[in-house]
Write a protein that holds these residues in place. Structure first.
Motif, PDB file in Angstrom:
ATOM      1  N   ALA A 211      -6.541  62.883  43.477  1.00  0.00           N
ATOM      2  CA  ALA A 211      -5.523  63.715  42.839  1.00  0.00           C
ATOM      3  C   ALA A 211      -4.266  62.872  42.698  1.00  0.00           C
ATOM      4  CB  ALA A 211      -5.247  64.958  43.674  1.00  0.00           C
ATOM      5  N   ASP A 212      -3.474  63.180  41.707  1.00  0.00           N
ATOM      6  CA  ASP A 212      -2.261  62.410  41.466  1.00  0.00           C
ATOM      7  C   ASP A 212      -1.382  62.390  42.712  1.00  0.00           C
ATOM      8  OD1 ASP A 212      -0.495  60.929  39.807  1.00  0.00           O
ATOM      9  OD2 ASP A 212       0.758  62.709  39.588  1.00  0.00           O
ATOM     10  N   GLY A 213      -0.964  61.181  43.128  1.00  0.00           N
ATOM     11  CA  GLY A 213      -0.107  61.029  44.289  1.00  0.00           C
ATOM     12  C   GLY A 213      -0.835  60.856  45.598  1.00  0.00           C
ATOM     13  N   ASP A 214      -2.166  60.934  45.618  1.00  0.00           N
ATOM     14  CA  ASP A 214      -2.911  60.740  46.869  1.00  0.00           C
ATOM     15  C   ASP A 214      -2.587  59.382  47.481  1.00  0.00           C
ATOM     16  OD1 ASP A 214      -4.229  63.139  47.046  1.00  0.00           O
ATOM     17  OD2 ASP A 214      -6.145  62.393  46.280  1.00  0.00           O
ATOM     18  N   PRO A 215      -2.356  59.329  48.796  1.00  0.00           N
ATOM     19  CA  PRO A 215      -2.174  58.027  49.448  1.00  0.00           C
ATOM     20  C   PRO A 215      -3.506  57.305  49.586  1.00  0.00           C
ATOM     21  CG  PRO A 215      -2.158  59.772  51.078  1.00  0.00           C
ATOM     22  CD  PRO A 215      -2.213  60.453  49.727  1.00  0.00           C
ATOM     23  N   VAL A 216      -3.451  55.983  49.567  1.00  0.00           N
ATOM     24  CA  VAL A 216      -4.643  55.155  49.797  1.00  0.00           C
ATOM     25  C   VAL A 216      -4.663  54.819  51.275  1.00  0.00           C
ATOM     26  CG1 VAL A 216      -5.808  52.997  49.214  1.00  0.00           C
ATOM     27  CG2 VAL A 216      -4.568  54.271  47.453  1.00  0.00           C
ATOM     28  N   LEU A 217      -5.676  55.317  51.985  1.00  0.00           N
ATOM     29  CA  LEU A 217      -5.719  55.217  53.433  1.00  0.00           C
ATOM     30  C   LEU A 217      -6.951  54.455  53.894  1.00  0.00           C
ATOM     31  CD1 LEU A 217      -4.871  58.948  54.210  1.00  0.00           C
ATOM     32  CD2 LEU A 217      -3.281  57.015  54.208  1.00  0.00           C
ATOM     33  N   PRO A 225     -11.074  60.832  38.774  1.00  0.00           N
ATOM     34  CA  PRO A 225     -11.699  61.998  38.141  1.00  0.00           C
ATOM     35  C   PRO A 225     -12.230  61.663  36.751  1.00  0.00           C
ATOM     36  CG  PRO A 225      -9.483  62.506  38.964  1.00  0.00           C
ATOM     37  CD  PRO A 225      -9.637  61.022  39.002  1.00  0.00           C
ATOM     38  N   GLY A 226     -13.370  62.216  36.392  1.00  0.00           N
ATOM     39  CA  GLY A 226     -13.881  62.048  35.042  1.00  0.00           C
ATOM     40  C   GLY A 226     -12.894  62.579  34.026  1.00  0.00           C
ATOM     41  N   GLY A 227     -12.680  61.823  32.951  1.00  0.00           N
ATOM     42  CA  GLY A 227     -11.778  62.254  31.904  1.00  0.00           C
ATOM     43  C   GLY A 227     -10.324  61.906  32.128  1.00  0.00           C
ATOM     44  N   ARG A 228      -9.992  61.235  33.255  1.00  0.00           N
ATOM     45  CA  ARG A 228      -8.613  60.823  33.520  1.00  0.00           C
ATOM     46  C   ARG A 228      -8.602  59.419  34.103  1.00  0.00           C
ATOM     47  NH1 ARG A 228      -6.179  65.564  37.052  1.00  0.00           N
ATOM     48  NH2 ARG A 228      -8.380  65.907  37.548  1.00  0.00           N
ATOM     49  N   HIS A 229      -7.588  58.669  33.748  1.00  0.00           N
ATOM     50  CA  HIS A 229      -7.426  57.321  34.280  1.00  0.00           C
ATOM     51  C   HIS A 229      -6.806  57.373  35.673  1.00  0.00           C
ATOM     52  CE1 HIS A 229      -8.571  55.362  30.593  1.00  0.00           C
ATOM     53  NE2 HIS A 229      -7.614  55.966  29.903  1.00  0.00           N
ATOM     54  N   MET A 230      -6.985  56.287  36.427  1.00  0.00           N
ATOM     55  CA  MET A 230      -6.372  56.174  37.749  1.00  0.00           C
ATOM     56  C   MET A 230      -5.761  54.784  37.900  1.00  0.00           C
ATOM     57  SD  MET A 230      -7.991  56.939  41.536  1.00  0.00           S
ATOM     58  CE  MET A 230      -9.117  55.525  41.586  1.00  0.00           C
ATOM     59  N   GLU A 231      -4.528  54.730  38.392  1.00  0.00           N
ATOM     60  CA  GLU A 231      -3.829  53.480  38.667  1.00  0.00           C
ATOM     61  C   GLU A 231      -3.405  53.445  40.126  1.00  0.00           C
ATOM     62  OE1 GLU A 231      -1.547  52.371  34.487  1.00  0.00           O
ATOM     63  OE2 GLU A 231      -0.447  53.447  36.068  1.00  0.00           O
ATOM     64  N   LEU A 232      -3.278  52.234  40.643  1.00  0.00           N
ATOM     65  CA  LEU A 232      -2.733  52.028  41.982  1.00  0.00           C
ATOM     66  C   LEU A 232      -1.234  51.770  41.871  1.00  0.00           C
ATOM     67  CD1 LEU A 232      -3.609  51.627  45.039  1.00  0.00           C
ATOM     68  CD2 LEU A 232      -3.441  49.165  44.550  1.00  0.00           C
ATOM     69  N   ARG A 233      -0.465  52.429  42.732  1.00  0.00           N
ATOM     70  CA  ARG A 233       0.977  52.232  42.780  1.00  0.00           C
ATOM     71  C   ARG A 233       1.389  51.877  44.205  1.00  0.00           C
ATOM     72  NH1 ARG A 233       3.827  54.553  38.436  1.00  0.00           N
ATOM     73  NH2 ARG A 233       2.557  54.235  36.572  1.00  0.00           N
ATOM     74  N   ARG A 234       2.399  51.028  44.330  1.00  0.00           N
ATOM     75  CA  ARG A 234       2.974  50.738  45.634  1.00  0.00           C
ATOM     76  C   ARG A 234       3.987  51.820  45.968  1.00  0.00           C
ATOM     77  NH1 ARG A 234       1.380  46.713  49.454  1.00  0.00           N
ATOM     78  NH2 ARG A 234       2.934  46.823  51.097  1.00  0.00           N
ATOM     79  N   SER A 237       5.759  51.031  51.917  1.00  0.00           N
ATOM     80  CA  SER A 237       4.879  50.074  52.585  1.00  0.00           C
ATOM     81  C   SER A 237       3.406  50.433  52.415  1.00  0.00           C
ATOM     82  CB  SER A 237       5.217  50.016  54.081  1.00  0.00           C
ATOM     83  OG  SER A 237       5.024  51.298  54.674  1.00  0.00           O
ATOM     84  N   ARG A 238       3.125  51.456  51.624  1.00  0.00           N
ATOM     85  CA  ARG A 238       1.734  51.880  51.437  1.00  0.00           C
ATOM     86  C   ARG A 238       1.426  52.017  49.952  1.00  0.00           C
ATOM     87  NH1 ARG A 238      -1.028  53.889  55.884  1.00  0.00           N
ATOM     88  NH2 ARG A 238       0.187  53.972  57.806  1.00  0.00           N
ATOM     89  N   TYR A 239       0.161  52.341  49.683  1.00  0.00           N
ATOM     90  CA  TYR A 239      -0.279  52.547  48.305  1.00  0.00           C
ATOM     91  C   TYR A 239      -0.541  54.026  48.057  1.00  0.00           C
ATOM     92  CZ  TYR A 239      -1.327  47.535  48.663  1.00  0.00           C
ATOM     93  OH  TYR A 239      -1.247  46.189  48.874  1.00  0.00           O
ATOM     94  N   ALA A 240      -0.425  54.400  46.786  1.00  0.00           N
ATOM     95  CA  ALA A 240      -0.824  55.729  46.336  1.00  0.00           C
ATOM     96  C   ALA A 240      -1.429  55.566  44.947  1.00  0.00           C
ATOM     97  CB  ALA A 240       0.372  56.680  46.304  1.00  0.00           C
ATOM     98  N   VAL A 241      -2.092  56.612  44.462  1.00  0.00           N
ATOM     99  CA  VAL A 241      -2.691  56.534  43.129  1.00  0.00           C
ATOM    100  C   VAL A 241      -1.956  57.446  42.162  1.00  0.00           C
ATOM    101  CG1 VAL A 241      -4.984  55.875  43.915  1.00  0.00           C
ATOM    102  CG2 VAL A 241      -4.433  58.302  43.662  1.00  0.00           C
ATOM    103  N   ARG A 242      -1.927  57.015  40.929  1.00  0.00           N
ATOM    104  CA  ARG A 242      -1.455  57.842  39.818  1.00  0.00           C
ATOM    105  C   ARG A 242      -2.674  58.224  39.004  1.00  0.00           C
ATOM    106  NH1 ARG A 242       0.685  56.009  34.205  1.00  0.00           N
ATOM    107  NH2 ARG A 242       1.427  57.980  33.323  1.00  0.00           N
ATOM    108  N   VAL A 243      -2.880  59.514  38.812  1.00  0.00           N
ATOM    109  CA  VAL A 243      -3.989  60.029  38.009  1.00  0.00           C
ATOM    110  C   VAL A 243      -3.386  60.696  36.779  1.00  0.00           C
ATOM    111  CG1 VAL A 243      -5.898  61.670  37.942  1.00  0.00           C
ATOM    112  CG2 VAL A 243      -5.481  60.347  40.024  1.00  0.00           C
TER     113      VAL A 243
END
Length: 337
Positions: A211-217, A225-234, A237-243
């Motif tokens: 989901a948009d904003g989920d932390p990468v743990l 998700p199918g039908g949506r792109h996903m990017e990694l964001r810093r 000090s941690r990562y999260a995803v943009r969906v």
């Protein structure tokens, strides 16, 4: 020649799929029948290499009987709400069956459907590979003496045709303490949630649809998700995803290239990139950018790929540090992640 039995109550589905398959070299339609009862009669005479099954009426029960009596690759054509049950019952792949515009949709997605059927035909020979040679302590943690995982590490995985089966080999082999994983599997919208739930039940790591904003743990896999792109964001000090929604890239949404390019920017040398079985070249250029940013990059080798297209294109671009068989990729991630 790969023999295929089509089982679907819709005459439109039977006609369109039969036409697509008959036009595809190496594939033979043995029969196209309207339901499991007719299929059972055919199976008494000749057993197919692959069954394409519409999940209506007694379709799920028929699938379970096939898996219990004589396991055979089955590609299920179903509405999204039934995909989890189909995968849990042993389906090799699920393709979307739209509620409207059925003929047009099937014809538009013909290449992907044929690819899924070809991939299913190769499941027995090409996905069952030796388990990786990793030793874990109780609870799925690395054995004594192994280095603790660093929270600034991230693993990015991209796959397509054959990936649903390949991921069922790779992800269960990862320890619960592995770096956070971000993953793109080419799959229609509304199917990835059920797919992630199935993987979660098989793995030491947690697997969820992103989901948009989920932390990468550490110890968690986020599936685009199918039908949506996903990017990694810093994020500090941690990562999260943009969906997010966006046009297809390399004909795909989500796109592996979109993910890999973002991982190169956000994580650079702190990342491991893995490109696996799939048609086309999605992910090859993104993996090259990851390698140039200092990431360690891995491609699944040809012998264990259902379709070697994506890994091959990455190798030809010079994007790959190492080619590995499917059963060894978890070990590579463990040592470089």
């Amino acid at each position: 020649m790969t023999g295929i039995l089509i089982v679907d109550e819709s005459a439109v589905v039977r006609q369109v799929l039969a036409a697509l398959l008959r036009a595809s070299p190496g594939l033979q339609v043995l029969a196209a029948v309207p339901g499991p009862g007719f299929a059972a009669e055919h199976l008494r005479r000749a057993w197919p290499d692959v069954i394409v099954l519409g999940l209506t009426a007694d379709g799920l029960g028929f699938l379970r009987r096939i898996m219990a009596e004589r396991p055979t690759p089955v590609v299920v054509c179903a509405a999204p709400g039934t995909s989890a049950e189909a995968l849990a019952a042993g389906a090799a792949a699920v393709i979307a069956k739209p509620a409207t515009g059925l003929k047009r949709s099937l014809e538009r997605d013909g290449d992907a459907i044929v690819a899924a059927i070809r991939a299913a035909a190769g499941v027995r020979e090409r996905v069952r590979v030796p388990e990786p040679a990793l030793t874990y302590a109780a609870g799925g943690a690395p054995a004594a003496g192994a280095a603790p995982v660093a929270v600034d590490r991230v693993v990015a995985v991209g796959t397509s045709t054959g990936g649903t089966q390949a991921l069922e080999v790779l992800l269960p082999a990862l320890p619960a303490t592995c770096p956070g994983v971000v993953l793109v599997q080419h799959m229609p919208a509304k199917f990835t949630s059920a797919f992630a739930e199935r993987l979660d039940a098989l793995c030491r790591v947690r697997v969820k649809e992103a989901a948009d904003g989920d932390p990468v743990l550490p110890g968690q896999v986020l599936v685009a998700p199918g039908g949506r792109h996903m990017e990694l964001r810093r994020a500090d000090s941690r990562y999260a995803v943009r969906v997010f929604e966006g046009p297809p890239v390399n004909r795909h949404c989500p796109s592996v290239d979109v993910l890999f390019h973002s991982v190169a920017r956000a994580a650079g040398p702190h990342a491991v990139g893995v490109i696996m079985t799939g048609m086309g070249d999605d992910g090859a250029r993104g993996l090259l950018e990851m390698r140039r940013a200092g990431a360690y990059t891995v491609a699944q080798d040809e012998a264990t790929c259902v379709v070697h297209g994506m890994p091959r294109e990455a190798v030809l671009l010079g994007a790959v540090d190492r080619e590995s068989p499917l059963g060894s990729i978890a070990e590579v991630i463990f040592h470089h992640g």
